[in-house]
Design an enzyme around this catalytic site. Sequence first.
Site, PDB file in Angstrom:
ATOM      1  N   ARG A  23       1.123 -27.217  -1.713  1.00 46.72           N
ATOM      2  CA  ARG A  23       1.989 -28.315  -1.292  1.00 46.72           C
ATOM      3  C   ARG A  23       2.894 -28.364  -2.572  1.00 46.72           C
ATOM      4  NH1 ARG A  23      -2.160 -31.926   0.942  1.00 46.72           N
ATOM      5  NH2 ARG A  23      -3.019 -31.052   2.850  1.00 46.72           N
ATOM      6  N   ARG A  82       5.645 -34.504  -0.764  1.00 46.45           N
ATOM      7  CA  ARG A  82       6.262 -35.982  -0.598  1.00 46.45           C
ATOM      8  C   ARG A  82       5.944 -36.602  -2.052  1.00 46.45           C
ATOM      9  NH1 ARG A  82       2.845 -38.372   4.171  1.00 46.45           N
ATOM     10  NH2 ARG A  82       1.483 -36.596   3.715  1.00 46.45           N
ATOM     11  N   ARG A 139      14.021 -34.347   3.115  1.00 45.15           N
ATOM     12  CA  ARG A 139      13.184 -34.669   4.461  1.00 45.15           C
ATOM     13  C   ARG A 139      14.184 -35.860   5.334  1.00 45.15           C
ATOM     14  NH1 ARG A 139       7.150 -35.224   6.074  1.00 45.15           N
ATOM     15  NH2 ARG A 139       7.152 -36.449   7.777  1.00 45.15           N
ATOM     16  N   ASP A 148       4.830 -25.033   7.970  1.00 45.62           N
ATOM     17  CA  ASP A 148       3.563 -25.392   8.409  1.00 45.62           C
ATOM     18  C   ASP A 148       2.554 -24.647   9.076  1.00 45.62           C
ATOM     19  OD1 ASP A 148       1.918 -27.491  10.600  1.00 45.62           O
ATOM     20  OD2 ASP A 148       2.500 -28.467   8.683  1.00 45.62           O
ATOM     21  N   TYR A 151      -6.929 -27.465  16.074  1.00 44.06           N
ATOM     22  CA  TYR A 151      -6.072 -28.264  16.243  1.00 44.06           C
ATOM     23  C   TYR A 151      -5.478 -28.098  17.809  1.00 44.06           C
ATOM     24  CZ  TYR A 151      -5.163 -29.457  11.409  1.00 44.06           C
ATOM     25  OH  TYR A 151      -5.242 -29.853  10.100  1.00 44.06           O
TER      26      TYR A 151
END
Length: 352
Positions: free
Chosen positions: A27, A31, A40, A77, A154
């Site tokens: 990552r 963020r 973003r 992703d 998921y």
Amino acid sequence: MTELKNDRFLRALMRQPVDRTPIWIMRQAGRYLPEYRATRSQAGDFMSLCKNTELACEVTMQPLERFELDAAILFSDILTIPDAMGLGLYFAEGEGPKFRKPVRTEKDIEQLEVINTASDLTYVTDAVSTIRRELNGRVPLIGFSGSPWTLATYMIEGQSSKDFARAKTMLYTQPELLHQLLDKLALSVIDYLNAQIASGAQAVQIFDTWGGVLSHAAYREFSLAYMQKIVAGLNTESEGRKVPVILFTKGGGQWLSSMADTGCDCLGLDWSTNIGVARQTVGDRVALQGNMDPSVLRGSDESIRAEVGTILNSFGQGPGHVFNLGHGITPDIDPQKVKVLVDAVQSQSEAQ
């Protein structure tokens, strides 16, 4: 393709000599970087950012402008495959990924089709080829996918989970149904990673984020077996060079020897496994990647440097180590702490 100016990462994955330990960070585009947050915001939301080729390339490059990293990783992703299968992926603010149409029944699974990346996920392969052009041989580009078991959790739960009750219920009450789903996912991952390699990915990583929640026997049957199938199905030669494969099971320290037997080139480690013990376990079969606890980046500069030294010393001399965190960097981290980490890995591993 452009000649690679820095192949330190690829050489380490193949256990070849390097001048210092290479580093990249899971990552690393994320963020914690203000420039990422700005891009973003420009895109509107996370999936719009993933699907915008130019912006996905931009955020992939952002950490390389700040830090002297030895690899770039495709910005995407792990849930692109189930989204392409029609499950309706969306991201709820503060809640993570969710699916509008979770997979719960035999009919749900029968209706799923193995993806064709060329038609279903062109935005991913477009991003790979665009990033490779932008990198211009600066560092290698890593492609990736989620593991079949992780994707299945998921898809069945409909979102992330603390206990994986629905997925484990299917595993223990309808194992043949779960195998049917996992097989479709494995074939999809093979197609997906091969398409990334054909588009320019120079190494690939399989993220088995939730393999560690399984029992010993269940892990081998429902996670590892499908990752082994994927490794066997990959085209691992491209541009006249080997394309190394990294397997990463979070919480998978007890299965390292079996993971090394899959034919992969490197194993990712989380911080719960001592890297020196892991090296003794796998011997010279594979390289190792990891494995600093991301929370160390909340500490002082001195504590970061000390932990880097501990990990480097634990791995010891010789080739086959890629420095990384034991999982993804968290959004609260000060980018300056990441610079301390990268500088420490470079200076301390050069001195070894």
